[in-house]
Design an enzyme around this catalytic site. Sequence first.
Site, PDB file in Angstrom:
ATOM      1  N   MET A   1      -0.295 -34.737 -26.065  1.00 60.24           N
ATOM      2  CA  MET A   1       0.673 -35.602 -26.947  1.00 60.24           C
ATOM      3  C   MET A   1       1.600 -34.803 -27.834  1.00 60.24           C
ATOM      4  O   MET A   1       0.702 -34.183 -28.743  1.00 60.24           O
ATOM      5  CB  MET A   1      -0.159 -36.635 -27.644  1.00 60.24           C
ATOM      6  CG  MET A   1      -0.652 -37.787 -26.735  1.00 60.24           C
ATOM      7  SD  MET A   1      -1.490 -39.135 -27.707  1.00 60.24           S
ATOM      8  CE  MET A   1      -3.092 -38.556 -27.740  1.00 60.24           C
ATOM      9  N   VAL A   2       2.577 -34.528 -27.874  1.00 59.42           N
ATOM     10  CA  VAL A   2       3.584 -33.858 -28.670  1.00 59.42           C
ATOM     11  C   VAL A   2       3.223 -34.235 -30.132  1.00 59.42           C
ATOM     12  O   VAL A   2       3.309 -35.487 -30.539  1.00 59.42           O
ATOM     13  CB  VAL A   2       4.885 -33.841 -28.308  1.00 59.42           C
ATOM     14  CG1 VAL A   2       5.921 -33.572 -29.587  1.00 59.42           C
ATOM     15  CG2 VAL A   2       5.410 -33.298 -27.364  1.00 59.42           C
TER      16      VAL A   2
ATOM     17  N   GLU B   1       2.538 -30.436 -25.317  1.00 63.41           N
ATOM     18  CA  GLU B   1       3.329 -29.535 -24.180  1.00 63.41           C
ATOM     19  C   GLU B   1       4.077 -28.253 -25.210  1.00 63.41           C
ATOM     20  O   GLU B   1       4.756 -28.594 -26.361  1.00 63.41           O
ATOM     21  CB  GLU B   1       4.270 -30.136 -23.371  1.00 63.41           C
ATOM     22  CG  GLU B   1       5.165 -29.450 -22.620  1.00 63.41           C
ATOM     23  CD  GLU B   1       6.481 -29.978 -22.325  1.00 63.41           C
ATOM     24  OE1 GLU B   1       6.767 -30.240 -21.014  1.00 63.41           O
ATOM     25  OE2 GLU B   1       7.337 -30.392 -23.064  1.00 63.41           O
TER      26      GLU B   1
ATOM     27  N   GLN C   1      -1.292 -27.067 -22.092  1.00 64.00           N
ATOM     28  CA  GLN C   1       0.041 -27.779 -21.324  1.00 64.00           C
ATOM     29  C   GLN C   1       1.429 -26.930 -21.616  1.00 64.00           C
ATOM     30  O   GLN C   1       1.651 -26.681 -22.766  1.00 64.00           O
ATOM     31  CB  GLN C   1       0.299 -29.001 -21.297  1.00 64.00           C
ATOM     32  CG  GLN C   1       1.188 -29.775 -20.353  1.00 64.00           C
ATOM     33  CD  GLN C   1       1.255 -31.170 -20.457  1.00 64.00           C
ATOM     34  OE1 GLN C   1       2.133 -31.318 -21.709  1.00 64.00           O
ATOM     35  NE2 GLN C   1       1.208 -32.062 -19.541  1.00 64.00           N
TER      36      GLN C   1
ATOM     37  N   CYS D   1       7.087 -35.390 -17.618  1.00 64.12           N
ATOM     38  CA  CYS D   1       8.002 -35.790 -18.685  1.00 64.12           C
ATOM     39  C   CYS D   1       9.319 -36.221 -18.300  1.00 64.12           C
ATOM     40  O   CYS D   1       9.957 -35.505 -17.732  1.00 64.12           O
ATOM     41  CB  CYS D   1       8.195 -34.459 -19.761  1.00 64.12           C
ATOM     42  SG  CYS D   1       8.985 -35.030 -21.278  1.00 64.12           S
TER      43      CYS D   1
ATOM     44  N   GLY E   1      -2.504 -43.452 -17.822  1.00 62.80           N
ATOM     45  CA  GLY E   1      -1.707 -44.464 -18.038  1.00 62.80           C
ATOM     46  C   GLY E   1      -2.195 -45.750 -18.288  1.00 62.80           C
ATOM     47  O   GLY E   1      -1.519 -46.899 -18.288  1.00 62.80           O
ATOM     48  N   GLY E   2      -3.497 -45.908 -18.834  1.00 60.45           N
ATOM     49  CA  GLY E   2      -4.188 -47.003 -18.961  1.00 60.45           C
ATOM     50  C   GLY E   2      -4.390 -47.475 -20.395  1.00 60.45           C
ATOM     51  O   GLY E   2      -5.216 -48.508 -20.455  1.00 60.45           O
TER      52      GLY E   2
ATOM     53  N   ARG F   1      -2.387 -42.973 -25.689  1.00 59.69           N
ATOM     54  CA  ARG F   1      -2.268 -43.677 -26.911  1.00 59.69           C
ATOM     55  C   ARG F   1      -3.613 -44.318 -27.196  1.00 59.69           C
ATOM     56  O   ARG F   1      -3.869 -44.417 -28.523  1.00 59.69           O
ATOM     57  CB  ARG F   1      -1.340 -44.932 -26.330  1.00 59.69           C
ATOM     58  CG  ARG F   1       0.041 -44.237 -26.446  1.00 59.69           C
ATOM     59  CD  ARG F   1       0.964 -45.221 -25.644  1.00 59.69           C
ATOM     60  NE  ARG F   1       0.558 -45.216 -24.297  1.00 59.69           N
ATOM     61  CZ  ARG F   1       0.879 -46.442 -23.698  1.00 59.69           C
ATOM     62  NH1 ARG F   1       1.653 -47.522 -24.211  1.00 59.69           N
ATOM     63  NH2 ARG F   1       0.390 -46.640 -22.489  1.00 59.69           N
TER      64      ARG F   1
HETATM   65  C1  FMN Z   1       2.924 -39.183 -28.813  1.00 54.74           C
HETATM   66  C2  FMN Z   1       2.900 -38.891 -27.496  1.00 54.74           C
HETATM   67  C3  FMN Z   1       3.145 -37.715 -27.004  1.00 54.74           C
HETATM   68  C4  FMN Z   1       3.047 -37.485 -25.518  1.00 54.74           C
HETATM   69  N1  FMN Z   1       3.267 -35.992 -25.310  1.00 54.74           N
HETATM   70  C5  FMN Z   1       3.022 -35.495 -23.942  1.00 54.74           C
HETATM   71  C6  FMN Z   1       3.140 -34.311 -23.618  1.00 54.74           C
HETATM   72  O1  FMN Z   1       3.261 -33.321 -24.499  1.00 54.74           O
HETATM   73  N2  FMN Z   1       3.068 -33.732 -22.384  1.00 54.74           N
HETATM   74  C7  FMN Z   1       2.781 -34.915 -21.455  1.00 54.74           C
HETATM   75  O2  FMN Z   1       2.297 -34.516 -20.368  1.00 54.74           O
HETATM   76  N3  FMN Z   1       2.689 -36.019 -21.728  1.00 54.74           N
HETATM   77  C8  FMN Z   1       2.872 -36.461 -23.078  1.00 54.74           C
HETATM   78  N4  FMN Z   1       2.641 -37.979 -23.371  1.00 54.74           N
HETATM   79  C9  FMN Z   1       2.143 -38.943 -22.389  1.00 54.74           C
HETATM   80  C10 FMN Z   1       0.856 -39.180 -22.259  1.00 54.74           C
HETATM   81  O3  FMN Z   1       0.291 -37.981 -22.023  1.00 54.74           O
HETATM   82  C11 FMN Z   1       0.295 -40.133 -21.260  1.00 54.74           C
HETATM   83  O4  FMN Z   1       0.763 -39.722 -19.989  1.00 54.74           O
HETATM   84  C12 FMN Z   1       0.982 -41.397 -21.505  1.00 54.74           C
HETATM   85  O5  FMN Z   1       0.854 -41.980 -22.777  1.00 54.74           O
HETATM   86  C13 FMN Z   1       0.325 -42.363 -20.836  1.00 54.74           C
HETATM   87  O6  FMN Z   1      -1.043 -42.815 -21.077  1.00 54.74           O
HETATM   88  P1  FMN Z   1      -1.792 -43.678 -22.125  1.00 54.74           P
HETATM   89  O7  FMN Z   1      -1.565 -45.156 -21.463  1.00 54.74           O
HETATM   90  O8  FMN Z   1      -3.189 -43.415 -21.994  1.00 54.74           O
HETATM   91  O9  FMN Z   1      -0.828 -43.501 -23.226  1.00 54.74           O
HETATM   92  C14 FMN Z   1       2.903 -38.278 -24.793  1.00 54.74           C
HETATM   93  C15 FMN Z   1       2.461 -39.471 -25.227  1.00 54.74           C
HETATM   94  C16 FMN Z   1       2.552 -39.828 -26.607  1.00 54.74           C
HETATM   95  C17 FMN Z   1       2.407 -41.388 -26.897  1.00 54.74           C
END
Ligand code: FMN
Length: 561
Positions: free
Chosen positions: A46-47, A70, A115, A144, A243-244, A270
């Site tokens: 998560m960025v 990333e 990453q 992304c 994604g869950g 999240r």
């Molecule tokens: C604040 C934020 C930053 C994110 N940054 C990245 C990232 O740097 N690289 C990446 O592959 N996904 C990134 N994602 C996506 C998450 O890794 C994930 O794939 C997406 O939120 C779905 O998962 P979740 O349902 O558990 O949130 C980011 C998501 C959030 C909320």
Amino acid sequence: MCAGSKESYELSWLVDQLSPKLSRLGDVQKCNMSDQYRGKVIVAPMVRVCTLPFRLLTVDYGTDLVYTEETVDYKMLRSIKRQNDVLGTVDFIDKSDGTVFFRTCERERSKVIFQIGTNDAQRALKVGKMVEPYVAGLDVNMGCPKEFSLKGGMGAALLTQPDKIKSILTTLVQGLTIPVTCKIRILDSLPETLELCKLIEECGVAAIGVHGRTRQERPRHPNHNDVIREIAKVLTIPVIANGGSREISRHDDIKKFQQDTGASSVMIARAAMWNCSILRPEGFLPLDTVIEQYLRYCIQYDNPFTYSKYTVQNMLRELQDTPRGKAFLETQTLQEISIIWGLEDYFKTQLAKQNEGRKSLNFEMSEGKTAMPPSADHVKIVEREENGQKVVEMPIQFIRGNFNNADLPKMLLNTHVFRKQLKGPMYSHVIVDKFFSASVTVDGVRYTSTLREKSKRYSEQGAAIVFLHAMGLVSKTYGFVPPQGARKYLTEVTRQIVKEDVMSNEIMRNNDARIENEETDCKKRRLEDDSASVSLHQQESSQETDTSRNNNKSSITDGAS
Ligand SMILES: Cc1cc2nc3c(=O)[nH]c(=O)nc-3n(C[C@H](O)[C@H](O)[C@H](O)COP(=O)(O)O)c2cc1C
């Protein structure tokens, strides 16, 4: 040696005998590498969130693995690595502005997955080699969907480029000793998705992370758990379901998500960001405790203020509407946030410890950038004479993000000079170690900041701030003062040079010419850099916009990658 000779026969016999063993050895190694992704709970990249403090918190709460945010390969390639003995970390520092963008420490080494964003095998490999000693694995972001990634041919843009995928992943798998994985999104149809996943598996990766949404789908859309299940059925490497978060509201739901998807492991983003203690099998901790523990790490590891604020904001969510939440939204420094969570003493002790360490190790300005005291209240204006000219000095820095376009120091100075019909302003500069120090002369008095700035323009703004303070035109909180250690370092070096130069007009002219040349060179270099790394800059500017937006507003990112 000619074909058909005895030697060539013996050699090919040897190769025949050894090949199956070698390939079995390779398989065994691959199996071992895959093991670290089997049956695991993993925190997603998560960025702005997944910097060292957050990662360590997830380790405290029991995560098996945690991804970094990333980092685009270009950024890593233009960095310098430094052992930070003050904080006990290894830092990767952006050479162009001195900011630390990847900080890690021994405690997380066996759990942290780095990453990268890339579209080139050789660049990716170079980055892999740089981080190999410090991390447990390398992941390629292939999911992304943001414009900066797609335009740069990275992230989800790779999903439709099988040859690129093969070249990047096989190069990394063959060139690195740590496990290599990638994180994808699903494609529009199941057959296409399965084909893609098989291709990725054939590249020899240790595992694959699958976010069960397509490139076009947003976090509010349901996750396609059924597609992840089909992928898990056909692959032999571990599938990490992602994604869950919308269906994970307590620890037990993590297991349920894993069962629903038939995946080997679960990756959460999240849900972990909202309350990271969801990772604890024993159950949630109060959110305040989580925030406090997170902030302690931010203070201890000098986490950038904007990242710390962004992460706490995403933890608070609707609580931002409470009086305390509103006070939090007003904060401008990590110290101010720490006051809200009763950590001011801890902040002061840590800052003093860090400054002491910096002083003794002579660390440069960049190290103290994020943990600055909020105001210039304790800084004195010093007046002295030099070659018959009155000089007014202050150690003050111009931080662009703290000023609106309408009230930039130089503009305020110009207005004052115009209204009062004063003589000037005349700006002059010196360069010290590629940093700039400027003075502005108004009515025969020279005003100068004793701190150096990374650009000529910024140094002029710094000098203008000194003028505004000296005239009593601004309050004492106007401008920024770095911590003691960094200030002392910067001040001493600048003074010495200024003294040596004696600042005659001729020297000033030479300096100006030198600066112009340097600026032209810089511009040239920047143009070259720009064409090589368009995507990186796009990412940075998009992140910057997000960050500044987040400094003032209570928006919560739902995460798109
Ligand atoms: C604040 C934020 C930053 C994110 N940054 C990245 C990232 O740097 N690289 C990446 O592959 N996904 C990134 N994602 C996506 C998450 O890794 C994930 O794939 C997406 O939120 C779905 O998962 P979740 O349902 O558990 O949130 C980011 C998501 C959030 C909320």
